[in-house]
Design an enzyme around this catalytic site. Structure first.
Site, short mmCIF file in Angstrom:
data_model
loop_
_atom_site.label_atom_id
_atom_site.label_comp_id
_atom_site.label_asym_id
_atom_site.label_seq_id
_atom_site.Cartn_x
_atom_site.Cartn_y
_atom_site.Cartn_z
CB SER A 1 -9.33 5.85 -3.67
OG SER A 1 -9.75 5.02 -2.60
CG ASN B 1 2.22 -0.46 -0.41
OD1 ASN B 1 2.84 -1.51 -0.40
ND2 ASN B 1 1.61 0.03 0.66
CD1 TRP B 2 2.13 -3.66 -6.47
CD2 TRP B 2 3.36 -5.51 -6.73
NE1 TRP B 2 2.49 -3.72 -7.79
CE2 TRP B 2 3.26 -4.85 -7.98
CE3 TRP B 2 4.10 -6.69 -6.65
CZ2 TRP B 2 3.85 -5.35 -9.13
CZ3 TRP B 2 4.70 -7.18 -7.80
CH2 TRP B 2 4.57 -6.53 -9.03
CE LYS B 3 -2.03 -0.89 0.64
NZ LYS B 3 -3.33 -0.37 1.11
CD GLU C 1 -0.86 6.12 1.53
OE1 GLU C 1 -1.13 5.58 0.46
OE2 GLU C 1 -0.48 5.48 2.53
CG HIS D 1 0.88 2.15 4.60
ND1 HIS D 1 -0.31 1.56 4.97
CD2 HIS D 1 0.71 2.56 3.32
CE1 HIS D 1 -1.15 1.62 3.96
NE2 HIS D 1 -0.56 2.22 2.94
N GLY E 1 -8.16 2.50 0.02
CA GLY E 1 -8.87 1.27 -0.29
C GLY E 1 -10.38 1.36 -0.16
N GLY F 1 -2.16 2.05 -4.21
CA GLY F 1 -2.38 0.71 -3.68
C GLY F 1 -2.97 -0.21 -4.72
N GLY F 2 -4.28 -0.43 -4.63
CA GLY F 2 -4.96 -1.41 -5.48
C GLY F 2 -4.74 -1.24 -6.97
#
Length: 241
Positions: A204, A9-11, A165, A96, A171, A225-226
């Site tokens: 994470s 998920n690049w957000k 999640e 989300h 994050g 995510g990141g």
């Protein structure tokens, strides 16, 4: 046997040019990926066409980061399944924790998005998870049960992904212990009552913990995510042992 789904998920990251550069580096790294898994990326809406136009598109699927429950209408800033299908999108993230938190999305709204995604030919990735305060009060199971029962009502479990999640792990660099995450994923599977439903863990996820996470019996994939913003990092995750 359930197929693993490794989703990124690049957000609100990556321009079209950056997405193109990313794909040029990432695609060769997953060309030999095992056939027991698939890779999905959810870019910003503006970069979706970069994916659908890419010559190596067969190596991964596209997801949207959200979806509306109508095909068209006066819904400013929303996007419909019809618009997404035109660009080769196969999945849609709904529920989300960020839209839940920042835009006060309810389980009822999330359910409407998930049901309409399925009826439109998309596979929803429905996110559930508890806050740190809820977890510390021993309420995690109750919160997850409510989110699953209300958010997944009238959905087809054979065309569904649920992403657990824990909000406190998103994050933050804090990862839920793999055994604890597996217990929640097992609970979700029992609540749904369909053994083949795909359940992911998110929070994470990194190259240094993916192998342990994916060794758990009730975790069928991850929502990243990141770490998905770096092609080498995400490729290592996709190529977990």
């Amino acid at each position: 046997m359930r197929k693993s789904v490794i989703a990124g998920n690049w957000k609100m990251h990556m321009t079209c040019a950056e997405a193109k550069s990313y794909l040029e580096e990432f695609i060769p790294l997953i060309k030999n990926i095992k056939d027991d898994r698939k890779v999905v990326i959810a870019p910003p809406f503006t970069a979706i066409s970069t994916f659908s136009n890419h010559s190596d598109f067969d190596y991964l699927d596209i997801s949207s980061q959200n979806i509306h429950w109508e095909d068209q209408g006066a819904f400013t800033a929303e996007i419909s399944p019809k618009m997404l299908l035109e660009h080769g999108v196969s999945y849609a993230i709904v529920g989300h924790s960020e839209p839940r938190k920042y835009f006060s999305e309810s389980d009822e709204q999330i359910n409407k998005r998930a049901v309409f995604a399925q009826s439109s030919g998309l596979t929803p990735i429905v996110c559930v998870g508890e806050t740190l305060e809820q977890r510390e009060r021993g309420e995690a199971d109750r919160i997850i049960t409510r989110q699953v029962e209300q958010g997944l009502e009238n959905t087809d479990p054979s065309n569904l992904i649920v992403a657990y999640e824990p909000i406190w792990a998103i994050g933050t660099g804090k990862t839920c212990e793999a055994e604890d995450a597996n217990k929640i994923c097992s609970l979700i599977r029992k609540l749904i009552g369909f053994d083949d439903v795909i359940i992911q863990y998110g929070g994470s996820v990194k190259p240094n913990n993916i192998d342990e996470i994916m060794s758990m019996s009730d975790i069928d994939g991850v929502l990243v995510g990141g770490a998905s913003l770096d092609p080498n990092s995400f490729a290592r995750i996709a190529n977990y042992k």
